[in-house]
Design an enzyme around this catalytic site. Structure first.
Site, PDB file in Angstrom:
ATOM      1  N   ALA A 155       2.291   8.000   6.994  1.00 41.93           N
ATOM      2  CA  ALA A 155       2.207   9.454   6.841  1.00 41.93           C
ATOM      3  C   ALA A 155       3.559  10.044   6.464  1.00 41.93           C
ATOM      4  O   ALA A 155       3.665  10.885   5.567  1.00 41.93           O
ATOM      5  CB  ALA A 155       1.692  10.093   8.130  1.00 41.93           C
ATOM      6  N   ASP A 156       4.613   9.605   7.148  1.00 41.55           N
ATOM      7  CA  ASP A 156       5.957  10.102   6.838  1.00 41.55           C
ATOM      8  C   ASP A 156       6.350   9.797   5.397  1.00 41.55           C
ATOM      9  O   ASP A 156       6.790  10.681   4.646  1.00 41.55           O
ATOM     10  CB  ASP A 156       6.984   9.440   7.766  1.00 41.55           C
ATOM     11  CG  ASP A 156       7.146  10.166   9.085  1.00 41.55           C
ATOM     12  OD1 ASP A 156       6.825  11.360   9.152  1.00 41.55           O
ATOM     13  OD2 ASP A 156       7.596   9.537  10.050  1.00 41.55           O
ATOM     14  N   THR A 157       6.233   8.536   5.029  1.00 40.47           N
ATOM     15  CA  THR A 157       6.692   8.115   3.706  1.00 40.47           C
ATOM     16  C   THR A 157       5.872   8.785   2.609  1.00 40.47           C
ATOM     17  O   THR A 157       6.427   9.257   1.602  1.00 40.47           O
ATOM     18  CB  THR A 157       6.608   6.589   3.579  1.00 40.47           C
ATOM     19  OG1 THR A 157       7.426   5.998   4.599  1.00 40.47           O
ATOM     20  CG2 THR A 157       7.103   6.124   2.219  1.00 40.47           C
TER      21      THR A 157
END
Length: 400
Positions: free
Chosen positions: A173-175
């Site tokens: 999700a972050d990337t």
């Protein structure tokens, strides 16, 4: 007359200045994309002692920080202090992009929200990454990768069917939110070339996680199917999965009837073509456990290298299951050069993860290692006209 080799063209984003207010992973990932392709990035940090700083994501000299924060310049500013905000506003006047990933209400409390900074620089591209969006019932919630992997459906389709929900082994999700944010910034810069106007670009971990579900999300939205864990099997292409050979695991994917026929021939099993359990993809799906076992029994008879060579020669997709060190030692990976070497003043010779994008005109480059806090205060703030005595005064009052 001798011809001197032409210098490489300037990187495509070299005309742009980016103010980086981000922390942790999603925001730094977005800004790293811009920095690697030439943008001048000024990373704004709180004025703290480098010797005692331990950010989420690791120490300054840790692998994660070095990989995320390369190609940036560091300026320390206390944005809770009016003088610190005044310095930021001066930087904003000359900036093209500002990127932040505070919770939505924080930027308003600090007085550095889009509307405020737009009044200073109407051409500014203001990019925001949040956990759940800038508004809505969850807007003020803290959002981290694993939380969003759960809420966004990722954990429900990852892992073996009997394992229960499993997080992916990377910060999906972050990337992904960082990459989508970088795309949004580039779109906004292109639009500004046409209109002359800046704009507010927004994404969130939750939206990015749902978007990256892709075919699994489409199965629900289009066909009303709720995807479940399939482990190492593909949800729709059979046979696909993890298999065992004499000396290690390998993966195999056989899409479509033509590839299935090639597999039967390569494995010397022409009878599978007439077997009613395996005749069509639907048949193979209904009987995947039996089919996978038969394939595995054959693969166990030879080393992995034998099967990879034989099946690739037949036009079938397969490969070794590598550990990370084995992946970077792979000859094709070495040929692609995605591990970028650099000499760090404290860490010595290290490598960082390079850009996976190639161009016949440009090559993204590692121009500098991750900076220490305030390393570029004199350079950047000096460009604003601040003299040494003024910088020292700001330092003494913990403004920088």
């Amino acid at each position: 007359m001798t011809n001197t080799p032409a210098s490489p063209p300037a990187l495509p984003l070299s005309p742009y200045r980016v103010i980086d207010l981000t922390r942790v992973r999603a925001g730094p990932t977005a800004v790293r994309q811009l920095a690697d392709w030439g943008a001048e990035v000024i990373k704004i940090e709180e004025p703290v002692k480098a010797s005692t700083e331990t950010e989420m994501g690791g120490m300054r000299l840790g692998p994660d920080y070095q990989n995320l924060q390369r190609n940036k310049k560091s300026v320390t500013l206390n944005l809770k202090d009016p003088e610190g905000r005044a310095v930021l506003e001066k930087l904003v006047r000359e900036a093209d992009v500002i990127v932040e990933n505070y919770r939505p209400d924080v930027k308003h409390r600090l007085g550095i929200d889009y509307e405020t900074l737009k009044a200073i620089n109407p051409r500014l591209i203001y990019a925001s990454i949040s956990g759940f969006g800038q508004d809505g019932p969850y807007a003020k919630r803290p959002g981290y990768d694993q939380i969003v992997q759960g809420m966004g459906g990722m954990m429900s389709v990852t892992g073996l069917p009997e394992s229960g929900p499993v997080r992916a082994g990377i910060a999906v999700a972050d990337t992904t939110a960082g990459l989508y944010c970088a795309i949004g910034i580039l779109i906004a810069l292109l639009d500004r070339e046409r209109t002359g106007n800046g704009q507010w670009v927004q994404t969130s971990l939750l939206e990015a996680q749902l978007a990256i579900l892709d075919l699994q999300a489409a199965r629900w939205l289009v066909a009303g199917e709720v995807p479940i864990q399939a482990g190492n099997n593909h949800p729709t292409i059979i046979p696909t999965g993890l298999f065992t050979t004499q000396n290690g695991p390998m993966t195999l994917q056989v899409p479509g009837q033509l590839m299935w026929e090639r597999l039967c021939k390569a494995m010397d099993r022409p009878q599978w073509l007439e077997d009613p359990r395996y005749r069509t993809n639907r048949d193979r799906s209904d009987n995947r456990v039996a089919l996978n076992q038969e394939i595995n029994d054959i693969l166990m008879q030879q080393p992995r290298e034998y099967w990879i060579e034989k099946l690739n020669a037949a036009g079938l997709a397969c490969g070794a299951v590598n550990t990370v060190d084995q992946a970077f030692a792979d000859p094709q990976v070495q040929h692609l050069g995605i591990a970028w070497p650099v000499t760090h003043p404290q860490l010595g010779d290290i490598q960082l993860v390079g850009q996976p994008i190639r161009s016949n005109r440009h090559q993204a480059a590692l121009r500098s290692v991750a900076p220490m806090p305030g390393e570029h205060n004199a350079e950047i703030l000096g460009q604003l006209g601040l003299q040494q005595n003024e910088l020292q005064s700001l330092r003494n009052r913990h403004v920088i």
